[in-house]
Scaffold this active site. Structure first.
Site, PDB file in Angstrom:
ATOM      1  N   HIS A 136      -5.442  -1.980  10.436  1.00 29.79           N
ATOM      2  CA  HIS A 136      -5.259  -0.557  10.114  1.00 29.79           C
ATOM      3  C   HIS A 136      -3.964  -0.032  10.729  1.00 29.79           C
ATOM      4  O   HIS A 136      -3.751   1.174  10.778  1.00 29.79           O
ATOM      5  CB  HIS A 136      -6.427   0.280  10.649  1.00 29.79           C
ATOM      6  N   GLU A 147      -7.015  -1.616  -5.049  1.00 36.45           N
ATOM      7  CA  GLU A 147      -5.642  -1.140  -4.848  1.00 36.45           C
ATOM      8  C   GLU A 147      -4.727  -1.530  -5.995  1.00 36.45           C
ATOM      9  O   GLU A 147      -3.847  -0.758  -6.395  1.00 36.45           O
ATOM     10  CB  GLU A 147      -5.086  -1.649  -3.514  1.00 36.45           C
TER      11      GLU A 147
END
Lengths: 372, 327
Positions: free
Chosen positions: B130, B61
């Site tokens: 999540h 990321e």
């Protein structure tokens, strides 16, 4: 318990799996002699290297003095690393993008950043981050290794647009422990991007020696993992650095991808003017050894003088001119006048949102000005 | 012409149209190529625009956001997908220390026009980590804009605006309403302005200020309160969380005299506090009751077995409306 035989077997296995060591390439020895022919660097370019290195050392020493006098703020000196910075930057083209750290202003200035802007930066002013029009130098990166990815992205953009130029990122040995170092080399390798990763391994990340930074014997060997070229050079040898960067650049613009270069060097002084290196190393002995035995400037002067490419008279004249250039830069920086606090509200966004307009007016009023 | 689209289809359409409209636009992310992203937000785009415009990256990321910064400096307009918002943390240094600051520190010389898209929020029975709602982190960082669409129409129009914005925009897509309902979405390019809220239900008695997936929950609560109590609640979908639409918030509260802020992010130091503070500073004398916050609890977002109990529900919002109305 492991038997003697068992241990020996394991050691043999380890050797078989060990990465090969990278030899430290050298062209210009400390005694001013060369290890082989130098047909890639014309004499005038050698004189230019020398003049830059002398000018940069003069600038750096003056900055340390100015910090002590309170004329600039905390300053990160690079003395000792002039060959790595000047030699690499002179191997670039104006179309190449440079991503320096806070210790790479010598490279930045060679690539076109002004001395006055560098001074403004160390005077605590954002204006110092701006580079002159057309000069492809990004502001000094303060977090460690993050800017390697910016170089990757810029090289990616140039590749996608079909531009033939490179992005070069400067960083130190400490940066190689960061995750972004890995991510940047990995991305550059996967997409075969025209990036030069130039590591100045000066042996210390503030106080932590390289032996504590990494179990790798060299930084160049890390390149093996990314299947990209890794080169280890004597970072105080301006010819070797110049050659390594020139070759990396040739490969990059030919579409052959990135190169990791490790330039082995030493910072003579402190990490910054706020740091005391005697706390973590035998500062006197080490800096004396490097200054007397491996100095980048002294060896180039020896080389040039022996070939009548430089003289004592020229030395005297250039030292005086360099000192004058540094003084002029300070005058130019001072001419910027007092910093405007209201400027902190500018350029947060392309257009000023309501809350910043409101806060700007609050500051203006608190300073006794009229509401704008 | 318009067709009924899900929110995720509206996102895909915005990406498709901007890829076609502006050759500087490139998409970067994990699994956005042949896989079309895990929620299918980039479905089919690699086939249409090629792997140089729709770029599957290594799984990193910070690498993605850092590379996107370089792409933006190099004149392109990267649109990054972070697979789930809670995976963005390795990239926060890139976002906070570089993307958000570049224009400021170079005095306008270099901007970083980029969009960070991330599915976010709870309610889809996702695995651990999540389901987070950490929008306040981004709103707290000067230099970033934060946008959250509450319906398909806005998702498309806001994403097009975000891609055309000269500054970095964090674009949060509420997974819970990715496919919860369809809505008429016009074809072709259109823009919903960043920085403007939308009144999704008019009312005179109380303002419910909310965003993202909570807009639908708040609407249901408002309908119920009207049926059961006869109270007419206004529901304001903020759409942009930073910079927030001050005028819209104040106009609604000045009309109703009561407000409730609803967000699924944790209550403490959440954006609700900022909105309450704004109303106190600028519209205190209009208020007939203290402003309450209905928010996610200050606990790590739980795993899905109890996520519905963590999220603000229609029940909790109704109770908040009742307490405020009866103060």
């Amino acid at each position: 318990m492991l038997t003697e035989h068992g241990r020996a077997q394991l050691q043999t296995q380890m050797k078989a799996h060990s990465p090969r060591l990278y030899e430290e390439l050298q062209v210009l020895r400390s005694d001013g002699e060369v290890t082989g022919p130098i047909d890639d660097i014309p004499p005038e370019r050698m004189r230019e290297m020398y003049r830059w290195m002398v000018l940069m050392r003069g600038f750096d020493k003056k900055c340390v003095t100015w910090q002590r006098q309170g004329r600039i703020g905390t300053y990160a000196p690079f003395e000792g690393q002039e060959a790595a910075q000047v030699g690499s930057a002179l191997a670039l083209s104006n179309s190449d993008w440079m991503f320096p750290t806070y210790r790479d202003h010598a490279a930045a200035m060679v690539h076109g950043q002004t001395m006055a802007n560098v001074l403004l930066y160390w005077m605590g002013r954002m204006e110092g981050c701006v580079s002159p029009p057309g000069v492809r130098v990004l502001p000094p990166c303060v977090p460690i290794a993050t800017h390697l990815l910016h170089a990757v992205g810029l090289a990616f953009a140039m590749t996608l647009r079909g531009e033939r130029a490179v992005a070069i990122a400067y960083f130190g040995d400490g940066a190689t422990s960061e995750g972004d170092f890995h991510e940047a080399l990995n991305f550059a390798g996967v997409f075969r991007l025209p990036v030069i990763f130039l590591c100045q391994n000066n042996g210390y990340a503030i106080s932590v020696p390289f032996s504590r930074q990494s179990a790798s014997r060299t930084i160049a060997q890390r390149a093996v993992a990314y299947d990209i070229p890794g080169v280890r050079v004597d970072g105080n040898d301006v010819f070797a650095v110049h050659r390594a960067v020139t070759q990396a650049r040739e490969r990059a613009v030919a579409g052959l991808g990135p190169t990791l270069i490790e330039a082995v060097t030493f910072r003579y002084g402190a990490h910054t003017t706020a740091d005391d290196p005697t706390r973590y190393r035998d500062q006197r002995r080490l800096s004396e050894e490097w200054r007397t035995q491996r100095d980048p400037i002294a060896r180039l002067r020896l080389y040039l003088e022996r070939r009548d490419l430089w003289s004592a008279r020229e030395e005297e004249a250039w030292q005086a001119e360099a000192a004058a250039l540094v003084e002029e830069a300070m005058q130019e920086a001072m001419a910027a006048g007092a910093a405007d606090p209201l400027a902190m509200f500018q350029h947060v966004y392309a257009d000023e949102p309501w809350h910043l307009a409101k806060q700007r007016r609050e500051m203006l009023e608190s300073r006794g000005g009229a509401s704008a | 012409m318009s067709r009924a689209l899900h929110l995720v289809q509206a996102v895909r359409e915005a990406l498709d149209l901007k890829l076609a409209d502006d050759e500087r636009v490139v998409l970067l992310g994990e699994d956005i190529g042949v896989n079309g992203s895990v929620f299918r937000a980039t479905d089919g785009l690699i086939a249409k625009y090629g792997e140089h415009r729709v770029i599957d990256t290594p799984l990193a990321e910070s690498g993605i956001i850092g590379t996107a910064i370089g792409l933006a400096l190099g004149g392109l307009i990267p649109v990054v997908e972070i697979q789930f918002l809670a995976f963005i943390f390795p990239g926060l240094e890139q976002l906070f220390s570089h993307a958000a600051r570049m224009r400021h520190r170079t005095r306008g010389q270099f901007g970083v026009p980029m969009v960070i898209r991330a599915p976010y929020g709870a309610g889809i029975r996702g695995p651990e980590l999540h389901s987070e709602s950490v929008e306040a982190l981004f709103a707290h960082t000067p230099g970033l804009k934060v946008v959250v669409p509450g319906d398909p129409h806005d998702a498309k129009g806001l994403l097009i605006s975000a891609i055309e914005d000269p500054d970095p925009v964090v674009f949060l897509e509420p997974t819970r309403i990715y496919r919860a309902f369809r809505e008429a979405v016009p074809e072709g390019l259109y823009r919903v302005p960043i920085g403007k809220a939308k009144v999704v239900r008019e009312g005179e008695d109380l303002s419910v200020i909310t965003w993202g997936a909570m807009v639908r929950t708040a609407l249901r609560a408002a309908q119920r309160m009207e049926q059961e109590r006869g109270w007419r609640c206004e529901v304001v979908d903020l759409r942009t969380l930073h910079p927030v639409d001050r005028d819209a918030i104040l106009a609604s509260v000045q009309k109703t005299g009561r407000a409730l802020v609803v967000h699924e992010a944790h209550r403490t130091a959440g954006l609700g506090a900022e909105i309450v503070s704004l109303i106190n500073e600028e519209a205190l004398l209009y208020l007939q009751a203290p402003i309450r916050r209905i928010a996610g609890y200050d606990v790590p977002v739980p795993m899905f077995a109890v996520e519905d109990d963590y999220l603000p529900t229609e029940e909790r919002i109704c109770r908040g409306i009742e307490e405020t109305m009866q103060f």
